[in-house]
Design a protein around this motif. Structure first.
Motif, mmCIF file in Angstrom:
data_model
loop_
_atom_site.group_PDB
_atom_site.id
_atom_site.type_symbol
_atom_site.label_atom_id
_atom_site.label_comp_id
_atom_site.label_asym_id
_atom_site.label_seq_id
_atom_site.Cartn_x
_atom_site.Cartn_y
_atom_site.Cartn_z
ATOM 1 N N PRO A 42 0.863 -1.186 0.000
ATOM 2 C CA PRO A 42 0.000 0.000 0.000
ATOM 3 C C PRO A 42 0.898 1.234 0.000
ATOM 4 N N ASP A 43 0.664 2.164 -0.912
ATOM 5 C CA ASP A 43 1.557 3.314 -1.053
ATOM 6 C C ASP A 43 0.874 4.574 -0.530
ATOM 7 N N ILE A 44 1.248 4.982 0.675
ATOM 8 C CA ILE A 44 0.731 6.227 1.245
ATOM 9 C C ILE A 44 1.380 7.389 0.498
ATOM 10 N N THR A 45 0.560 8.246 -0.091
ATOM 11 C CA THR A 45 1.104 9.362 -0.877
ATOM 12 C C THR A 45 1.032 10.682 -0.115
ATOM 13 N N THR A 46 -0.139 11.016 0.377
ATOM 14 C CA THR A 46 -0.321 12.257 1.129
ATOM 15 C C THR A 46 -1.212 11.987 2.332
ATOM 16 N N LEU A 47 -1.123 12.881 3.304
ATOM 17 C CA LEU A 47 -1.964 12.804 4.492
ATOM 18 C C LEU A 47 -2.494 14.198 4.799
ATOM 19 N N VAL A 48 -3.681 14.259 5.366
ATOM 20 C CA VAL A 48 -4.266 15.523 5.801
ATOM 21 C C VAL A 48 -4.795 15.323 7.214
ATOM 22 N N SER A 81 -9.306 14.745 12.646
ATOM 23 C CA SER A 81 -9.496 13.855 11.499
ATOM 24 C C SER A 81 -8.149 13.555 10.858
ATOM 25 N N PHE A 82 -7.851 12.267 10.704
ATOM 26 C CA PHE A 82 -6.658 11.819 9.984
ATOM 27 C C PHE A 82 -7.109 11.250 8.636
ATOM 28 N N ARG A 83 -6.652 11.848 7.558
ATOM 29 C CA ARG A 83 -6.939 11.331 6.222
ATOM 30 C C ARG A 83 -5.638 10.808 5.621
ATOM 31 N N VAL A 84 -5.608 9.502 5.301
ATOM 32 C CA VAL A 84 -4.417 8.846 4.769
ATOM 33 C C VAL A 84 -4.739 8.387 3.351
ATOM 34 N N ALA A 117 -10.282 4.865 -1.171
ATOM 35 C CA ALA A 117 -8.941 5.144 -1.700
ATOM 36 C C ALA A 117 -8.024 5.684 -0.607
ATOM 37 N N GLY A 118 -8.260 5.235 0.593
ATOM 38 C CA GLY A 118 -7.480 5.677 1.732
ATOM 39 C C GLY A 118 -8.339 5.723 2.980
ATOM 40 N N LEU A 119 -7.692 5.851 4.101
ATOM 41 C CA LEU A 119 -8.358 5.778 5.400
ATOM 42 C C LEU A 119 -8.634 7.165 5.959
ATOM 43 N N THR A 120 -9.836 7.345 6.519
ATOM 44 C CA THR A 120 -10.164 8.535 7.293
ATOM 45 C C THR A 120 -10.569 8.084 8.692
ATOM 46 N N VAL A 121 -9.865 8.583 9.693
ATOM 47 C CA VAL A 121 -10.153 8.264 11.090
ATOM 48 C C VAL A 121 -10.465 9.553 11.821
ATOM 49 N N ARG A 122 -11.508 9.524 12.653
ATOM 50 C CA ARG A 122 -11.879 10.698 13.443
ATOM 51 C C ARG A 122 -11.929 10.320 14.917
ATOM 52 N N ILE A 123 -11.410 11.218 15.753
ATOM 53 C CA ILE A 123 -11.409 10.982 17.195
ATOM 54 C C ILE A 123 -11.278 12.322 17.908
ATOM 55 N N SER A 124 -11.843 12.415 19.102
ATOM 56 C CA SER A 124 -11.754 13.647 19.882
ATOM 57 C C SER A 124 -10.371 13.792 20.508
ATOM 58 N N ALA A 125 -9.884 15.027 20.548
ATOM 59 C CA ALA A 125 -8.610 15.298 21.224
ATOM 60 C C ALA A 125 -8.687 14.910 22.694
ATOM 61 N N ALA A 126 -9.885 14.961 23.277
ATOM 62 C CA ALA A 126 -10.064 14.589 24.681
ATOM 63 C C ALA A 126 -9.719 13.129 24.914
ATOM 64 N N GLU A 127 -9.901 12.297 23.890
ATOM 65 C CA GLU A 127 -9.608 10.869 24.020
ATOM 66 C C GLU A 127 -8.162 10.537 23.669
ATOM 67 N N LEU A 128 -7.410 11.576 23.331
ATOM 68 C CA LEU A 128 -5.965 11.443 23.134
ATOM 69 C C LEU A 128 -5.250 12.293 24.178
ATOM 70 N N GLY A 129 -5.721 12.203 25.408
ATOM 71 C CA GLY A 129 -5.081 12.909 26.512
ATOM 72 C C GLY A 129 -5.273 14.408 26.481
ATOM 73 N N ASN A 130 -6.379 14.879 25.859
ATOM 74 C CA ASN A 130 -6.617 16.322 25.708
ATOM 75 C C ASN A 130 -5.426 17.002 25.031
ATOM 76 N N THR A 131 -4.896 16.339 24.030
ATOM 77 C CA THR A 131 -3.706 16.849 23.356
ATOM 78 C C THR A 131 -3.960 18.197 22.692
ATOM 79 N N LYS A 132 -2.956 19.062 22.784
ATOM 80 C CA LYS A 132 -2.986 20.358 22.101
ATOM 81 C C LYS A 132 -2.012 20.375 20.922
ATOM 82 N N ALA A 133 -0.997 19.513 21.000
ATOM 83 C CA ALA A 133 -0.011 19.385 19.922
ATOM 84 C C ALA A 133 0.587 17.990 20.025
ATOM 85 N N PHE A 134 0.778 17.339 18.888
ATOM 86 C CA PHE A 134 1.281 15.971 18.919
ATOM 87 C C PHE A 134 2.112 15.682 17.678
#
Length: 310
Positions: A55-61, A71-74, A147-164
């Protein structure tokens, strides 16, 4: 390589990824650069064509809204549909501290894993990536694939992250053992983004300060009448969640000509800010000027009207 299902799978994939030639030196390092930055959105370019069979990951958003949903778009153009032989993982160093997660993978504190059509969130516990009592609920976690993966999750569920910082793994060619359910990766192919020793991708969660937005304003009756009560009703909602205000501190100011009127009712009632005055019997023909203001958790909204008293 054989991957156990669920229990131990995340660490097994980590060992597999670290051993990849394209990943050598990439994961524990600093931050990779992004190609484009905009408010609440960032684009990333990955190297392409490392393995024609993988699988060839080309761009991410990566983006987030003002409610803190990330939102992670792969983009994986050479895999237009999600196969049962595929596995994706998004590794997140949620606190930007490589010492608090698994050092071999850049200190990732969380892993979002998609395998066999099921997406899960795991947290580093010092020895493994697991789900334990008290961990984030992951109720906001969801995915889609085209044609690629989109994952959505709240920042609160990632330790209330502000930057990662993060990296993504895409694997295909996995075979499910019909007896044990384990995943056989002997003939699997993988891509890691970023690759080529450039470090992890950085992202800053950008959430605009919420405001109170006036959604509606009505009066009863339509115009004030001398000797009668006159009521303003204003509805307001939070800009980030859309939740209609149900309480708050209300201030109502009304004047008939230059004379200030006594307020009969000033409160949030039934999802609306309510201001009621009694218009003096001798005020016919004068101008009524009224305002309603509400303050809630440091946020405020206000509206004014000008009507002729009949």
């Amino acid at each position: 390589m054989r991957f156990p299902t669920r229990t131990g799978l995340v660490l097994a994939v980590a060992a597999f990824v670290v051993a990849l030639p394209t990943a050598a030196g990439a994961l524990p390092g600093g931050a990779a650069s992004s190609a484009f930055v905009a408010a609440n959105s960032q684009n990333y370019q990955d190297s392409t064509g490392e393995d024609a069979l993988a699988p060839d990951i080309t761009t991410l958003v990566v983006s987030n809204d003002d409610a803190g949903i990330i939102s992670f778009r792969v983009n994986v153009p050479n895999r237009p549909t999600l196969g049962q032989d595929m596995l994706f993982e998004v590794w997140v160093d949620a606190d930007n501290n490589p010492a608090t997660g698994l050092p071999d993978v850049g200190g990732a504190d969380y892993v979002i894993q998609l395998v066999r059509g099921e997406v899960s969130l795991y947290k580093w516990d010092g020895t493994d990536y697991t789900r334990r009592f008290g961990d984030p609920s992951a109720v906001t976690l969801n995915f889609s694939y085209q044609a690629g993966l989109t994952v959505r999750i709240s920042a609160a569920e990632l330790g209330n992250t502000k930057a990662f910082k993060f990296f993504v793994v895409a694997i295909s060619g996995l075979v499910v053992d019909p007896i044990t359910g384990d995943l056989d990766g002997a003939n699997s192919k993988a891509d890691v983004a970023p690759g080529g020793g450039v470090g992890l991708f950085p992202y800053a969660v950008n959430i605009a300060k919420p405001t109170l937005v006036v959604r509606g304003l009505t009066t009863t009756p339509a115009a004030p009448k001398a000797g009668k009560t006159f009521t303003m009703r204003m509805t307001a909602a939070r800009s980030d969640t859309g939740a209609v205000l149900q309480n708050g501190r209300v201030t109502c100011v009304g004047r008939a000509g230059t004379a200030r009127l006594r307020v009969q009712l000033a409160r949030v009632q039934g999802g609306a800010v309510v201001c009621t005055w009694l218009i003096p019997a001798n005020a016919k023909g004068k101008r009524f000027k009224g305002s309603a203001t509400v303050v809630f958790e440091g946020l405020s909204a206000s509206r004014s009207i000008l009507r002729k008293i009949s």
